[in-house]
Design a protein around this motif. Structure first.
Motif, mmCIF file in Angstrom:
data_model
loop_
_atom_site.group_PDB
_atom_site.id
_atom_site.type_symbol
_atom_site.label_atom_id
_atom_site.label_comp_id
_atom_site.label_asym_id
_atom_site.label_seq_id
_atom_site.Cartn_x
_atom_site.Cartn_y
_atom_site.Cartn_z
ATOM 1 N N GLU A 1 0.792 -1.384 0.061
ATOM 2 C CA GLU A 1 0.036 -0.197 -0.029
ATOM 3 C C GLU A 1 0.801 1.373 0.123
ATOM 4 N N GLU A 2 2.210 1.212 -0.006
ATOM 5 C CA GLU A 2 3.098 2.396 -0.178
ATOM 6 C C GLU A 2 2.553 3.040 -1.412
ATOM 7 N N ARG A 3 2.298 4.157 -1.616
ATOM 8 C CA ARG A 3 1.812 5.033 -2.565
ATOM 9 C C ARG A 3 3.252 6.195 -3.018
ATOM 10 N N ILE A 4 3.448 5.963 -4.481
ATOM 11 C CA ILE A 4 4.242 6.736 -5.086
ATOM 12 C C ILE A 4 3.562 7.917 -5.792
ATOM 13 N N ILE B 1 3.006 10.733 -8.586
ATOM 14 C CA ILE B 1 3.343 10.747 -9.851
ATOM 15 C C ILE B 1 3.946 12.317 -10.048
ATOM 16 N N ASN B 2 5.312 12.512 -10.125
ATOM 17 C CA ASN B 2 5.763 13.750 -10.696
ATOM 18 C C ASN B 2 6.902 13.713 -11.676
ATOM 19 N N LYS B 3 7.666 14.578 -12.001
ATOM 20 C CA LYS B 3 8.714 14.443 -13.075
ATOM 21 C C LYS B 3 9.763 13.270 -12.641
ATOM 22 N N ASN B 4 10.177 13.427 -11.286
ATOM 23 C CA ASN B 4 11.318 12.730 -10.856
ATOM 24 C C ASN B 4 10.753 11.160 -10.931
ATOM 25 N N SER B 5 9.457 10.959 -10.156
ATOM 26 C CA SER B 5 9.016 9.557 -10.135
ATOM 27 C C SER B 5 8.724 8.958 -11.533
ATOM 28 N N MET B 6 8.273 9.613 -12.337
ATOM 29 C CA MET B 6 7.894 9.202 -13.883
ATOM 30 C C MET B 6 9.260 8.890 -14.324
ATOM 31 N N ARG B 7 10.372 9.468 -14.331
ATOM 32 C CA ARG B 7 11.470 9.255 -14.707
ATOM 33 C C ARG B 7 12.078 7.877 -14.235
ATOM 34 N N GLU B 8 12.045 7.923 -12.953
ATOM 35 C CA GLU B 8 12.298 6.642 -12.043
ATOM 36 C C GLU B 8 11.652 5.234 -12.536
ATOM 37 N N LEU B 9 10.283 5.521 -12.676
ATOM 38 C CA LEU B 9 9.385 4.363 -12.966
ATOM 39 C C LEU B 9 9.540 3.935 -14.402
ATOM 40 N N GLY B 10 9.995 5.151 -15.330
ATOM 41 C CA GLY B 10 9.899 4.953 -16.804
ATOM 42 C C GLY B 10 8.599 5.113 -17.405
ATOM 43 N N ARG C 1 -11.350 4.870 -21.508
ATOM 44 C CA ARG C 1 -11.657 6.310 -21.108
ATOM 45 C C ARG C 1 -10.110 6.902 -20.773
ATOM 46 N N ARG C 2 -10.020 8.183 -21.069
ATOM 47 C CA ARG C 2 -8.571 8.773 -20.657
ATOM 48 C C ARG C 2 -8.620 9.146 -19.336
ATOM 49 N N CYS C 3 -7.476 9.018 -18.691
ATOM 50 C CA CYS C 3 -7.298 9.522 -17.305
ATOM 51 C C CYS C 3 -5.917 9.847 -17.141
ATOM 52 N N ILE C 4 -5.793 10.569 -15.838
ATOM 53 C CA ILE C 4 -4.404 11.012 -15.463
ATOM 54 C C ILE C 4 -4.162 10.442 -14.237
ATOM 55 N N LEU C 5 -2.978 9.930 -14.176
ATOM 56 C CA LEU C 5 -2.332 9.370 -12.959
ATOM 57 C C LEU C 5 -2.052 10.275 -11.729
ATOM 58 N N LYS C 6 -2.451 9.862 -10.497
ATOM 59 C CA LYS C 6 -2.158 10.617 -9.466
ATOM 60 C C LYS C 6 -1.207 9.740 -8.525
ATOM 61 N N HIS D 1 9.148 -2.542 -11.749
ATOM 62 C CA HIS D 1 9.304 -1.079 -11.956
ATOM 63 C C HIS D 1 8.800 -0.407 -10.783
ATOM 64 N N ILE D 2 7.880 -0.859 -9.777
ATOM 65 C CA ILE D 2 7.512 -0.522 -8.603
ATOM 66 C C ILE D 2 8.934 -0.516 -7.523
ATOM 67 N N ASN D 3 9.267 -1.846 -7.645
ATOM 68 C CA ASN D 3 10.229 -2.160 -6.722
ATOM 69 C C ASN D 3 11.512 -1.486 -6.888
ATOM 70 N N ARG D 4 11.925 -1.160 -8.351
ATOM 71 C CA ARG D 4 13.174 -0.412 -8.630
ATOM 72 C C ARG D 4 12.951 0.929 -8.255
ATOM 73 N N TYR D 5 11.753 1.587 -8.189
ATOM 74 C CA TYR D 5 11.707 2.984 -7.580
ATOM 75 C C TYR D 5 11.711 2.938 -6.167
ATOM 76 N N ILE D 6 11.024 2.068 -5.418
ATOM 77 C CA ILE D 6 11.217 1.894 -3.963
ATOM 78 C C ILE D 6 12.489 1.696 -3.504
ATOM 79 N N THR D 7 13.229 0.898 -4.224
ATOM 80 C CA THR D 7 14.844 0.601 -3.840
ATOM 81 C C THR D 7 15.552 1.743 -4.002
ATOM 82 N N SER D 8 15.445 2.352 -5.177
ATOM 83 C CA SER D 8 16.287 3.684 -5.402
ATOM 84 C C SER D 8 15.773 4.816 -4.402
#
Length: 421
Positions: free
Chosen positions: A149-152, A154-163, A178-183, A256-263
């Motif tokens: 449940e640990e949330r990340i 979405i911003n420029k830095n996290s998008m770059r780390e997540l790919g 339907r189109r949506c925007i990730l929060k 991808h989520i794990n890579r962001y969390i560990t980094s």
């Protein structure tokens, strides 16, 4: 191999060496393993086998009871064997390596007489390629269970780390895109913003699709909307929370989520270490300044004490010098008194013995002082011997005057008695 990778591999081996990975189809795809290139080698022969599971210490393979491998290992279980792994690199080229093992157990596979499952124990630490792949796979699954449940955000830095290339994505609600925007995203779900009314979105079955730029892979995340509310200040936009189906989450998404969390954890640890080093350095500087201040204070106290001692010493020396000067003046005055006593002794008509006695008396008078007399503006100390000498002199003078007076009386009496004389 860099120092960072070496440290990571050592950590994987220390923490996950006994964690077993079962090779399902999804796991084989994620690990990029080619199951057709797995072989068991012993006594100079090499036979294909099916890998069932592995850890960093033990592997289990399935072999046919009619295969040469089964025959050879049944002859003597202590026979050394080698298990060949095959992984596919990112550029599509195969990676082969062997792991030395010993056979520890052989038993039928699910009660079958045609298949046997063989347990192989590694005789040494496996190659780094196997440790890196298996260790990362185990780490992803453990973090998925612990930090679901640990949330990340979405911003420029996290998008770059997540790919992730952009915030905009596609969500299918009742099979309608339907189109949506990730929060934000997490291992177990996501939060998105889209047009719609919350009551018509609640509990809907959805599929969120994400495109990862580093692998050029689109993943489909199946789940349902567990909560939907209007966006603040808007009555046409809803923010919905999506919970993914745990058994259907692709391993690539978990990766991808794990890579962001560990980094992110690594950055936090690095910052903590930097802060700790800075705090230690500041504490060391403070301690150094305190030591310097203490040393300066002690030096000042020592100098003050030394100055006081020097002053006391100088005062003592001055007092001693003054006392010595007074002591030096008294003998000089005695000597002057002695000399004056010798020079001023009156001449008498007594005998040489009397003169000698007077001189001795004058000599003794220089040894003590009782009375001060003034002669020619100088103070002299008259001794007891001088007083005795003067007393004797006066006595002799008186006797002499008495004798003369007696002689004069006798002469007058004679003249009176004999006028003819």
């Amino acid at each position: 191999m860099g120092i960072e990778n070496t440290t990571k591999i050592s950590r994987y081996y220390d923490y996950f060496r006994d964690k077993e990975v079962v090779f399902t189809k999804a796991n084989l795809i994620f690990l990029r393993m080619d199951p057709r290139q797995i072989y068991l080698k012993c006594n100079g022969g090499q036979w294909p086998c099916i890998i069932n599971s592995t850890s960093l210490q033990v592997a289990k393979v399935i072999v046919g009871t009619s295969s040469g491998a089964y025959v050879e290992i049944n002859k003597k279980k202590e026979t050394p064997v080698s298990l060949r792994f095959c992984f596919i690199d990112e550029d599509g080229s195969p990676i082969f390596f062997f792991v030395n093992c010993t056979v520890t157990e052989i038993k039928p596979y699910q009660g079958s007489n045609e298949l046997a499952i063989v347990t192989l124990t590694f005789t040494q630490r496996p190659p780094d390629d196997l440790i890196a792949r298996i260790g990362e796979f185990v780490e992803v699954n453990e973090n998925f269970n612990i930090r679901k449940e640990e949330r990340i955000a979405i911003n420029k830095n996290s998008m770059r780390e997540l790919g992730i290339l952009k915030e905009e994505s596609v969500i299918f609600i009742a099979n309608v895109p339907r189109r949506c925007i990730l929060k934000d995203v997490s291992f177990g779900g996501a939060r998105v913003m889209l047009l719609g009314i919350p009551k018509f979105l609640q509990d809907k079955i959805v599929q969120l699709r994400l495109l990862f730029s580093d692998t050029n892979e689109q993943v489909a995340l199946n789940g349902s909307i567990v909560n939907a509310v209007f966006m603040e200040g808007r009555k046409d936009i809803s923010i919905v929370n999506i919970q993914f189906n745990p058994n259907e989450i692709p391993m690539s998404y978990k990766f991808h989520i794990n890579r962001y969390i560990t980094s992110y954890q690594k950055k936090i640890i690095e910052n903590q270490m930097k802060n700790a080093e800075a705090a230690a350095k500041a504490a060391e500087e403070e301690a150094k300044k305190a030591e310097e201040a203490k040393a300066a204070r002690e030096k000042k106290i020592a100098e003050s004490m030394a100055a006081e001692k020097e002053g006391e010493k100088n005062a003592a020396l001055a007092k001693a010098a003054a006392n010595a000067g007074e002591s030096a003046e008294k003998p000089e005055e005695g000597t002057t008194s002695n000399e004056n006593a010798e020079n001023n002794a009156p001449a008498t008509e007594a005998s040489e013995a009397s003169d000698s006695g007077e001189k001795k008396s004058e000599k003794k008078a220089s040894e003590g002082s009782d009375e001060v007399i003034d002669t020619e503006g100088h103070e002299f100390i008259k001794s007891a011997a001088e007083e005795k000498a003067e007393t004797l002199k006066s006595k002799l003078d008186n006797q002499l005057e008495s004798t003369i007076a007696n002689a004069t009386d006798i002469s007058s009496t004679a003249e009176n008695s004999n006028p003819n004389l």
